[in-house]
Design a protein around this motif. Structure first.
Motif, mmCIF file in Angstrom:
data_model
loop_
_atom_site.group_PDB
_atom_site.id
_atom_site.type_symbol
_atom_site.label_atom_id
_atom_site.label_comp_id
_atom_site.label_asym_id
_atom_site.label_seq_id
_atom_site.Cartn_x
_atom_site.Cartn_y
_atom_site.Cartn_z
ATOM 1 N N VAL A 21 60.223 80.020 111.744
ATOM 2 C CA VAL A 21 61.429 79.483 111.099
ATOM 3 C C VAL A 21 62.501 79.289 112.163
ATOM 4 O O VAL A 21 62.929 80.251 112.803
ATOM 5 N N ALA A 22 62.897 78.037 112.377
ATOM 6 C CA ALA A 22 63.965 77.752 113.332
ATOM 7 C C ALA A 22 65.293 77.704 112.604
ATOM 8 O O ALA A 22 65.395 77.154 111.501
ATOM 9 N N LEU A 23 66.319 78.299 113.211
ATOM 10 C CA LEU A 23 67.657 78.316 112.614
ATOM 11 C C LEU A 23 68.622 77.624 113.564
ATOM 12 O O LEU A 23 68.639 77.924 114.763
ATOM 13 N N GLY A 24 69.414 76.708 113.045
ATOM 14 C CA GLY A 24 70.396 76.012 113.860
ATOM 15 C C GLY A 24 71.624 76.871 114.112
ATOM 16 O O GLY A 24 71.713 78.018 113.683
ATOM 17 N N GLY A 25 72.570 76.274 114.823
ATOM 18 C CA GLY A 25 73.822 76.968 115.110
ATOM 19 C C GLY A 25 73.860 77.516 116.520
ATOM 20 O O GLY A 25 72.877 77.427 117.263
ATOM 21 N N HIS A 26 74.995 78.078 116.879
ATOM 22 C CA HIS A 26 75.251 78.497 118.262
ATOM 23 C C HIS A 26 76.209 79.687 118.243
ATOM 24 O O HIS A 26 77.309 79.574 117.689
ATOM 25 N N THR A 27 75.814 80.786 118.824
ATOM 26 C CA THR A 27 76.625 82.028 118.883
ATOM 27 C C THR A 27 77.237 82.353 117.513
ATOM 28 O O THR A 27 76.548 82.750 116.612
ATOM 29 N N LEU A 28 78.532 82.112 117.334
ATOM 30 C CA LEU A 28 79.151 82.374 116.012
ATOM 31 C C LEU A 28 79.475 81.051 115.328
ATOM 32 O O LEU A 28 80.440 80.940 114.582
ATOM 33 N N ARG A 29 78.683 80.033 115.587
ATOM 34 C CA ARG A 29 78.998 78.694 115.085
ATOM 35 C C ARG A 29 77.880 78.141 114.203
ATOM 36 O O ARG A 29 76.744 78.077 114.609
ATOM 37 N N ARG A 30 78.220 77.714 113.070
ATOM 38 C CA ARG A 30 77.409 76.915 112.158
ATOM 39 C C ARG A 30 75.957 77.365 111.999
ATOM 40 O O ARG A 30 75.065 76.542 111.854
ATOM 41 N N HIS A 31 75.716 78.658 112.067
ATOM 42 C CA HIS A 31 74.390 79.132 111.677
ATOM 43 C C HIS A 31 74.258 78.945 110.161
ATOM 44 O O HIS A 31 75.239 79.108 109.424
ATOM 45 N N PRO A 32 73.059 78.652 109.676
ATOM 46 C CA PRO A 32 72.870 78.486 108.223
ATOM 47 C C PRO A 32 72.844 79.849 107.541
ATOM 48 O O PRO A 32 71.794 80.351 107.142
ATOM 49 N N MET A 33 74.009 80.456 107.403
ATOM 50 C CA MET A 33 74.096 81.853 106.955
ATOM 51 C C MET A 33 73.754 82.029 105.475
ATOM 52 O O MET A 33 73.180 83.033 105.081
ATOM 53 N N ALA A 34 74.136 81.033 104.644
ATOM 54 C CA ALA A 34 73.782 81.144 103.226
ATOM 55 C C ALA A 34 72.262 81.153 103.095
ATOM 56 O O ALA A 34 71.686 81.921 102.312
ATOM 57 N N ALA A 35 71.598 80.305 103.895
ATOM 58 C CA ALA A 35 70.135 80.256 103.866
ATOM 59 C C ALA A 35 69.540 81.560 104.389
ATOM 60 O O ALA A 35 68.567 82.085 103.827
ATOM 61 N N ALA A 36 70.131 82.107 105.458
ATOM 62 C CA ALA A 36 69.616 83.359 106.020
ATOM 63 C C ALA A 36 69.713 84.476 104.983
ATOM 64 O O ALA A 36 68.785 85.280 104.813
ATOM 65 N N ALA A 37 70.838 84.523 104.266
ATOM 66 C CA ALA A 37 71.000 85.563 103.237
ATOM 67 C C ALA A 37 69.945 85.400 102.144
ATOM 68 O O ALA A 37 69.407 86.390 101.629
ATOM 69 N N GLU A 38 69.634 84.157 101.803
ATOM 70 C CA GLU A 38 68.627 83.923 100.762
ATOM 71 C C GLU A 38 67.228 84.332 101.252
ATOM 72 O O GLU A 38 66.409 84.824 100.466
ATOM 73 N N ILE A 39 66.966 84.156 102.542
ATOM 74 C CA ILE A 39 65.691 84.626 103.109
ATOM 75 C C ILE A 39 65.588 86.140 102.939
ATOM 76 O O ILE A 39 64.551 86.678 102.553
ATOM 77 N N VAL A 40 66.710 86.817 103.210
ATOM 78 C CA VAL A 40 66.734 88.275 103.036
ATOM 79 C C VAL A 40 66.526 88.616 101.563
ATOM 80 O O VAL A 40 65.715 89.486 101.213
ATOM 81 N N ARG A 41 67.237 87.891 100.689
ATOM 82 C CA ARG A 41 67.159 88.157 99.253
ATOM 83 C C ARG A 41 65.728 87.982 98.743
ATOM 84 O O ARG A 41 65.271 88.735 97.894
ATOM 85 N N GLN A 42 65.036 86.976 99.273
ATOM 86 C CA GLN A 42 63.646 86.740 98.843
ATOM 87 C C GLN A 42 62.653 87.600 99.618
ATOM 88 O O GLN A 42 61.442 87.450 99.458
ATOM 89 N N ARG A 43 63.161 88.489 100.462
ATOM 90 C CA ARG A 43 62.347 89.477 101.185
ATOM 91 C C ARG A 43 61.165 88.858 101.909
ATOM 92 O O ARG A 43 60.030 89.344 101.813
ATOM 93 N N LYS A 44 61.440 87.781 102.645
ATOM 94 C CA LYS A 44 60.403 87.193 103.487
ATOM 95 C C LYS A 44 60.068 88.170 104.612
ATOM 96 O O LYS A 44 60.942 88.921 105.067
ATOM 97 N N ARG A 45 58.830 88.133 105.074
ATOM 98 C CA ARG A 45 58.381 89.080 106.095
ATOM 99 C C ARG A 45 57.647 88.382 107.237
ATOM 100 O O ARG A 45 57.108 87.287 107.067
ATOM 101 N N ASP A 46 57.630 89.048 108.387
ATOM 102 C CA ASP A 46 56.824 88.641 109.554
ATOM 103 C C ASP A 46 57.174 87.245 110.072
ATOM 104 O O ASP A 46 56.320 86.537 110.600
ATOM 105 N N LEU A 47 58.423 86.847 109.918
ATOM 106 C CA LEU A 47 58.803 85.518 110.374
ATOM 107 C C LEU A 47 58.892 85.486 111.903
ATOM 108 O O LEU A 47 59.220 86.490 112.544
ATOM 109 N N HIS A 48 58.580 84.334 112.453
ATOM 110 C CA HIS A 48 58.796 84.076 113.873
ATOM 111 C C HIS A 48 60.072 83.233 113.960
ATOM 112 O O HIS A 48 60.059 82.047 113.664
ATOM 113 N N LEU A 49 61.174 83.905 114.278
ATOM 114 C CA LEU A 49 62.465 83.212 114.317
ATOM 115 C C LEU A 49 62.610 82.458 115.634
ATOM 116 O O LEU A 49 62.288 82.995 116.696
#
Lengths: 296, 271, 307
Positions: A21-49
């Motif tokens: 799973v590739a995530l966009g953004g840079h340092t503290l900029r425009r990371h897809p944080m709502a999506a990241a939280a939903e990944i946590v909420r759905q308890r995905k495992r063993d991802l290659h970030l």
């Protein structure tokens, strides 16, 4: 034209355990944080970030136990210091870290986006980085017989970026004013086998077609679009809003130990049904305070 | 107006020392990192140095992140996107073009740092501990690796401590002179490697033959013995090591009155 | 002295018994955060010289804040009568004067130009000004033009003690920028003895100076200004947020009955404007966002977008 509009829950549901799973953004900029939280909420495992300049996005996912591999050039919480969940997992040996420099990280996405097998240059020569990352190899140029570093293309199973607007067909735009460090997202988005784009606002076809030069990803490069206002929060999002350093500071304090971080996750992720509930908990005042003024 | 100036701070001494390294027609790169002391070293001191050099009439091109020739003293109060986008400049480069500037060797000098440096100027910002899980996990190679490979010369700005100045770094994330003479050439590194190391105690260089770190000068009030004590490897110390020049009254007035009046740069008062 | 104040400080300027006029037209541009604060303070005995600000008129009428209403036309576009306003007229609780739109605008214009009276023909031939039996419904003088024998009517200039407007952007000098249709705001602002502005956003003066064509009310007319985001809610601000039609429906329903309306008022005036916004919630405010092309909110449907 079929609609590509999805809910955040539907979009993140496309991710399977073990996916890259590739995530966009840079340092503290425009990371897809709502999506990241939903990944946590759905308890995905063993991802290659995979990222190019990562931060609180990787730290959140590593701290929540979603990741097995972290591949990026940087994971830090900017001015606050080292990313504590990431650091703990690295020191415990519970995640594998594949290092990159900024150029090699961008190259893997650039090659992936462009259909090149690899990009060869002198990047990372003389460093210990290639030994950590199977995506990086030495090749001998058939033209001058000299060694170069080859960075293999990345084709993430799922690429997720956050952008400003999209129409319902999946044409994605950035405003005229955007910070170039965030533009690596264009390569990230193009490189994905599945590409999820969260946007600040879904808009009319007319609004997109009024500024066709603002389109960074056309609909055939996009699997689905999700409206997620303040979807990068607490990161900044170009000229739309700045970062909420108070929130990041609280996150940083909570991540000091696993128990504190578990409480953070309960309060700010698991305890909230969705991104709307998250925004409501953040509150109108706080969102107004970071929102850019003066745009007419 | 005559003002009795307080004595120069260490950061001011470092800035003035670094400013003397700028040359005309160079393309200098400063990253836009954040955070406290790391910000002062990576951004604040190079920024003040660049303005002092520009004030002396040295004509060089300055790149901050993806910005070309921004107004140095106009650096915003925060590094959030909306403020950065307000920063007046000559060009805002696409990020890939910005990195291509490195790879094509157009970046002639840059300013980097790390958690460890060794006697050949190799830097580590990845991990403390060589084998197995790291003892301390650091932030990662970031762009420092690219600067160190491609820039014609790099300037390393670091705190001078024994645990930082180590005999051999645990992980080379940004290559210096490797293991000595001829190493960079053998590795095929296009850039020239570290030129000077500027610390809170001294200015250091690299011996032309052995490529080992040498002591150029100690800052006012610092002794050679103190530098040696804060260095975890054998430093080459030429005879008659002098003192780093103190900033002039005019330089101090410029720094305090015009370049960094609010302490954004040298006291990290930036958000 | 700085013109910048808080909403509360601006409302302090309104005293019982004053005449007052508000910006706003239909479901847009109305300084309703200011009106809610007036009601919260229970400032009464006001004379509203109102031209199109149906929302301000109806809320103040329903709160019992008004002694007299001088007006041309109040209605809730798409929702029918302004019921609180109608009720206070029907029960005789409040004095009133009816004008045509243009006649009242002319009274503001005259005040703004420093003229003693406006010369109009709008009220001729109707029962609005008075009737032949000598009843004066509004103060007027029938007059014969000195340039011929043409019949005209003279109306006194109208200069409210306080004029309150809400704009999109403003600066510390009191310059107010407004986008879209502005109704009679310019005439009202020029007529006011004291002009108070609330704006969605304060911006740097340089930004105002860079876009001078948007400056509808210049700072020289404005004595006090406050930044009040969503200060027009539930009315809308063109290109920023749309009118909150769900809220408007609830309001219209509540306004049918004095007790229900009292409950509505108690709810929206509990706490300050920040509390009001917090109670509305983030999602509700986000749902008012406008489409950048159309400038108003679009509802997404299965087959596309609906206005």
């Amino acid at each position: 034209m079929t609609s590509k509009v999805a809910t955040l829950s539907e979009a993140i549901g496309l991710i399977k355990d073990g996916d890259s799973v590739a995530l966009g953004g840079h340092t503290l900029r425009r990371h897809p944080m709502a999506a990241a939280a939903e990944i946590v909420r759905q308890r995905k495992r063993d991802l290659h970030l995979i990222g190019w300049n990562s931060g609180i996005d990787f730290d959140l996912l590593v701290g929540a136990g979603c990741a097995r591999i972290a591949e990026t050039s940087y994971v830090g919480i900017s001015g606050f210091g080292l990313a504590r969940n990431f650091r703990r997992a690295a020191e415990a040996g519970s995640i594998e870290i594949r290092e990159h420099s900024e150029i090699s990280a961008l190259d893997m996405f650039r090659a992936g986006a462009s259909g090149m097998a690899f990009i060869a240059s002198s990047v990372l020569m003389g460093t210990d980085v290639p030994a950590t990352n199977p995506r990086i190899a030495t090749v001998i140029s058939p033209f001058d017989g000299k060694p170069y570093t080859a960075v293999q293309a990345a084709h993430p199973d799922v690429a997720i970026i956050h952008a400003h607007s999209a129409d319902r067909h999946g044409n994605v735009q950035l405003d005229a004013l955007h910070w170039p460090d965030n533009d690596a997202d264009v390569f990230v988005g193009w490189a994905g086998k599945t590409t999820i784009v969260t946007v600040e606002q879904l808009v009319s076809d007319e609004a997109i077609r009024e500024h066709p030069d603002f389109t960074i990803l056309p609909r055939d490069a996009v699997t689905c679009v999700v409206e997620a206002p303040y979807g990068a929060y607490p990161c900044c999002c170009d000229d739309r809003y700045t970062y909420d350093l108070d929130f990041v500071g609280d996150y940083y304090a909570a991540s000091a130990d696993p128990a504190g971080f578990a409480r953070y996750l309960d309060e700010w992720v698991f305890g909230l049904a969705d991104h709307d509930a998250f925004l409501q908990k953040v509150g109108v005042d706080r969102l107004l305070a970071i929102t850019t003024k003066g745009a007419l | 107006m005559a003002v009795a100036l307080a004595p120069a701070t260490t950061e001011e001494i470092m800035s003035v020392a670094l400013s003397r390294q700028f040359r005309a027609r160079e393309h200098a790169f400063i990253g836009l990192g954040t955070g406290d002391r790391a910000f002062i070293y990576a951004v604040g001191i190079p920024t003040v140095a660049a303005q002092l050099a520009a004030d002396r009439g040295v004509d060089f091109c300055l790149q901050y992140g993806t910005l070309l020739d921004p107004s140095i003293t106009g650096i915003p109060d925060s590094l959030g996107d909306p403020d950065l986008l307000d920063w007046e400049c000559a060009a805002r480069l696409p990020v890939e073009r910005c990195l291509d500037v490195f790879r094509r060797g157009l970046m002639t000098c840059s300013f980097i740092s790390g958690a460890q440096i060794d006697k050949f100027g190799n830097l580590n910002s990845v991990r403390i501990g060589r084998e197995g899980p790291p003892k301390v996990r650091l932030t990662g190679p970031i762009a420092q690796a690219d600067h160190a490979v491609f820039a014609q010369r790099t300037f390393v700005i670091m705190p001078h401590e024994r645990r930082v100045f180590v005999d051999r770094v645990d992980f080379i994330s940004a290559p210096g002179h490797g293991d000595g003479p001829g190493w960079r050439e053998r590795q095929g590194l296009p850039g020239g490697g570290p030129d000077k190391v500027i610390t809170d105690k001294a200015v250091l260089g690299f011996d032309a033959v052995s490529r080992r770190m040498t002591l150029d000068s100690v800052h006012p009030g610092v002794t050679v013995d103190e530098v040696v004590a804060a260095t975890g490897f054998e430093l080459l110390i030429p005879a008659g090591v002098g003192e780093t020049p103190s900033p002039s009254a005019a330089e101090l007035a410029a720094i305090r009155g015009r370049i960094d009046p609010t302490g954004k740069l040298l006291q990290a008062r930036i958000k | 002295m700085s013109k910048v104040g808080t909403l509360e400080e601006l409302v302090d300027l309104v005293k019982p018994g004053m005449s007052i006029s508000f910006g706003g037209f239909a479901h847009s541009l109305t300084p309703l955060a200011f009106v809610r604060e007036l009601i919260r303070r229970d400032i009464r005995d006001l004379e509203l010289i109102g031209i199109a600000e149906a929302w301000a008129a109806d809320m103040l009428a329903g709160a019992g804040s008004l002694r007299k209403i001088v007006f041309s036309n109040f209605m809730f576009e798409g929702f029918g009568l302004c019921r609180n306003f109608s009720r206070v007229i029907e029960t005789g609780a409040v004095e009133f004067e009816d004008y045509s739109h243009f006649a009242l605008a002319s009274r503001f214009s005259a005040a703004g130009l420093g003229l003693p009276f406006a010369t109009v023909r709008s009220l001729l031939g109707s029962d609005l000004a008075g009737s032949d039996d000598g009843v004066q419904r509004v103060r007027h003088v029938d007059f014969t033009s000195p340039f011929g024998d043409e019949r005209v009517m003279l109306l006194p200039a109208a200069s409210p003690d306080v004029v309150v407007i809400h704009g999109h952007r403003g600066d510390e000098h009191g310059n107010v920028q407004i986008l879209g249709a502005t109704a009679v705001i310019e005439e009202q602002a020029r007529a006011g003895k004291t002009v108070i502005a609330t704006v969605e956003q304060f911006v740097d003066s340089a930004e105002i100076r860079a876009t001078p064509n948007h400056t509808v009310v210049p700072g020289l007319l404005v004595s006090h200004i406050a930044e009040v985001p969503y200060g027009a809610h539930p009315t809308g601000m063109f290109r920023l947020y749309d009118a909150d039609y769900d809220h408007i429906r609830q309001y219209a329903e509540a306004s049918r009955d004095p007790a229900a309306f009292a409950a509505y008022l108690a709810d929206v005036t509990t706490g300050d404007h920040q509390d009001y916004l917090a109670r509305l919630g983030v999602r509700r405010l986000l749902n008012l966002r406008v489409d950048p092309h159309f400038g108003y909110h679009l509802e997404r449907t299965e087959s596309g977008w609906r206005a």
